[in-house]
Enzyme design. Structure first.
Site, short mmCIF file in Angstrom:
data_model
loop_
_atom_site.label_atom_id
_atom_site.label_comp_id
_atom_site.label_asym_id
_atom_site.label_seq_id
_atom_site.Cartn_x
_atom_site.Cartn_y
_atom_site.Cartn_z
N HIS A 120 -5.40 -3.31 1.80
CA HIS A 120 -5.87 -4.10 2.94
C HIS A 120 -6.60 -5.36 2.50
O HIS A 120 -7.64 -5.73 3.04
CB HIS A 120 -6.75 -3.26 3.87
CG HIS A 120 -6.02 -2.14 4.56
ND1 HIS A 120 -5.48 -1.09 3.85
CD2 HIS A 120 -5.74 -1.92 5.86
CE1 HIS A 120 -4.89 -0.26 4.69
NE2 HIS A 120 -5.02 -0.73 5.92
N GLU A 156 -18.49 4.50 -1.00
CA GLU A 156 -17.68 3.83 -2.03
C GLU A 156 -18.40 3.66 -3.36
O GLU A 156 -17.79 3.79 -4.43
CB GLU A 156 -17.22 2.46 -1.51
CG GLU A 156 -16.27 2.51 -0.32
CD GLU A 156 -16.97 2.66 1.01
OE1 GLU A 156 -16.27 2.72 2.05
OE2 GLU A 156 -18.23 2.70 1.04
N ARG A 208 0.84 -1.20 0.00
CA ARG A 208 0.00 0.00 0.00
C ARG A 208 0.88 1.26 0.00
O ARG A 208 0.51 2.28 -0.58
CB ARG A 208 -0.96 0.00 1.19
CG ARG A 208 -0.29 -0.01 2.55
CD ARG A 208 -1.28 0.15 3.68
NE ARG A 208 -0.66 -0.06 4.97
CZ ARG A 208 -1.02 0.57 6.08
NH1 ARG A 208 -2.02 1.46 6.05
NH2 ARG A 208 -0.43 0.33 7.22
N ARG A 215 -1.68 -4.49 3.65
CA ARG A 215 -1.40 -3.63 4.80
C ARG A 215 -0.04 -3.96 5.42
O ARG A 215 0.65 -3.09 5.94
CB ARG A 215 -2.50 -3.84 5.85
CG ARG A 215 -2.26 -3.12 7.16
CD ARG A 215 -3.28 -3.56 8.20
NE ARG A 215 -3.21 -2.78 9.43
CZ ARG A 215 -3.93 -3.04 10.51
NH1 ARG A 215 -4.78 -4.05 10.51
NH2 ARG A 215 -3.81 -2.30 11.59
N PHE A 262 -14.34 -3.03 0.53
CA PHE A 262 -15.32 -2.03 0.08
C PHE A 262 -15.26 -1.81 -1.43
O PHE A 262 -16.27 -1.56 -2.07
CB PHE A 262 -15.09 -0.72 0.82
CG PHE A 262 -15.04 -0.88 2.31
CD1 PHE A 262 -15.96 -1.69 2.96
CD2 PHE A 262 -14.07 -0.24 3.06
CE1 PHE A 262 -15.90 -1.86 4.34
CE2 PHE A 262 -14.02 -0.40 4.43
CZ PHE A 262 -14.93 -1.20 5.08
N ASP A 316 -8.22 -5.93 12.28
CA ASP A 316 -9.49 -5.39 11.79
C ASP A 316 -10.56 -6.48 11.69
O ASP A 316 -11.76 -6.18 11.63
CB ASP A 316 -9.32 -4.73 10.42
CG ASP A 316 -8.61 -3.38 10.54
OD1 ASP A 316 -8.38 -2.93 11.69
OD2 ASP A 316 -8.29 -2.78 9.51
#
Length: 311
Positions: free
Chosen positions: A109, A58, A10, A167, A83, A117
């Site tokens: 991610h 989104e 990322r 991530r 998303f 998460d």
């Protein structure tokens, strides 16, 4: 011995966007209130007038990106994989895929390595979803060098592209001076004819570690890096199948619908070959530190070794 450099892909995404932005004024970046996490904040700092925060909306972001692309801009729509591929699937399909618009989706991610998460954010279905959209290119780079090259290749490609980034900081093993990237082309990293380990994303480094351990035990494993999940490099896969006779696929994704199934579909039609799939076995993840989670789900070198030896 110097320590291996580790960088999250990322981070590579953010850096590549800035580099592209300096060269091309038609690039715009959209984000869904996650610029700090997706690292598009780097682009926002350099080019604030070309960065658009769409908020936690989104689906609307994807629609906005589609509209921008019809005006000659090249939008990179960015958010978490869950998303981008999940929540906004209908908009990606109907507003980008169906009209074949020149929109790039930067999905960060991805996979179990999102860690703490938890299951709601650990997207292990995105390859399957994006592969199902006609004309969609699906990329999952294995380290910093390949990730930055993939972003630039996505910009140069005319049409929709889905890029998955992680991530977690992972080892950088490519040499930037000699590495060449091409959409649709795999990369053989090690020699071996006993078994071929075909991996993508962070699993490529784990596959190389497994190959090194297998070599000590007298098993010569050919490691192949597949960044382009779609279109699959059929030539390198079929060559490996014919020369090795056994295939193991490795991905930080469900074994349903991802790299493993793409390879299995190809082989079943053109070169029936014994194979095993290493991935998430039709289950949801859960919260926990990234590396222990990956090991728990068998997404590690040790498990790859076990699977190869089970042949």
């Amino acid at each position: 011995m110097s320590e291996v450099k580790k960088i999250a892909t990322r981070e590579s995404y953010g850096k590549a966007l800035v580099e592209l932005g300096q060269e091309h004024d038609n690039i715009v970046v959209l984000d869904a209130d996650l610029a700090a996490a997706t690292k598009t904040s780097t682009f926002r700092k350099a080019f604030p007038e070309r960065h658009f925060d769409c908020g936690i909306a989104e689906c609307n972001m994807i629609a906005a990106a589609a509209g921008m692309s019809t005006m000659g801009l090249v939008p990179f729509a960015s958010t978490f994989a869950m998303f981008a591929a999940g929540r906004a699937f209908e908009q990606v399909r109907n507003s980008i895929g169906y009209p074949q618009l020149n929109v790039k989706i930067g999905a960060t991610h991805g996979g179990i390595s999102v860690g703490e998460d938890g299951a709601s954010h650990q997207c292990c279905e995105d390859f399957a979803l994006m592969r199902s959209i006609p004309g969609m290119v699906v990329l999952c780079p294995s380290d910093d060098v390949e990730a930055r090259a993939a972003v630039k290749a996505a910009y140069a490609h005319e049409g929709p592209v889905y890029l998955r980034f992680g991530r977690l900081a992972i080892p950088v093993f490519h040499d930037e001076e000699t590495f060449k990237f091409e959409i649709g082309k795999g990369e053989q990293l090690t020699e071996g004819n006993d078994v071929a380990i075909i991996a993508t994303g962070l699993m490529v480094d784990e596959a190389m570690k497994a190959a090194a351990q297998l070599k000590e035990e007298g098993i010569a494993a050919r490691v192949i890096n597949i960044c382009t999940i779609k279109p699959l490099d059929e030539e390198i896969v079929l060559k490996a199948a014919k020369e090795c006779g056994k295939i193991v696929t490795c991905e930080e994704h469900s074994i349903i619908g991802g790299l493993g199934e793409a390879v299995a579909a190809l082989l079943s039609e053109q070169c029936p070959t014994k194979m095993r799939r290493v991935g998430v076995n039709d289950e949801f993840g859960h919260s926990g530190p990234a590396w222990p989670l990956l090991k728990q789900f068998g997404l590690c070198a040790e498990h790859i070794v076990e699977v190869v030896k089970s042949f």
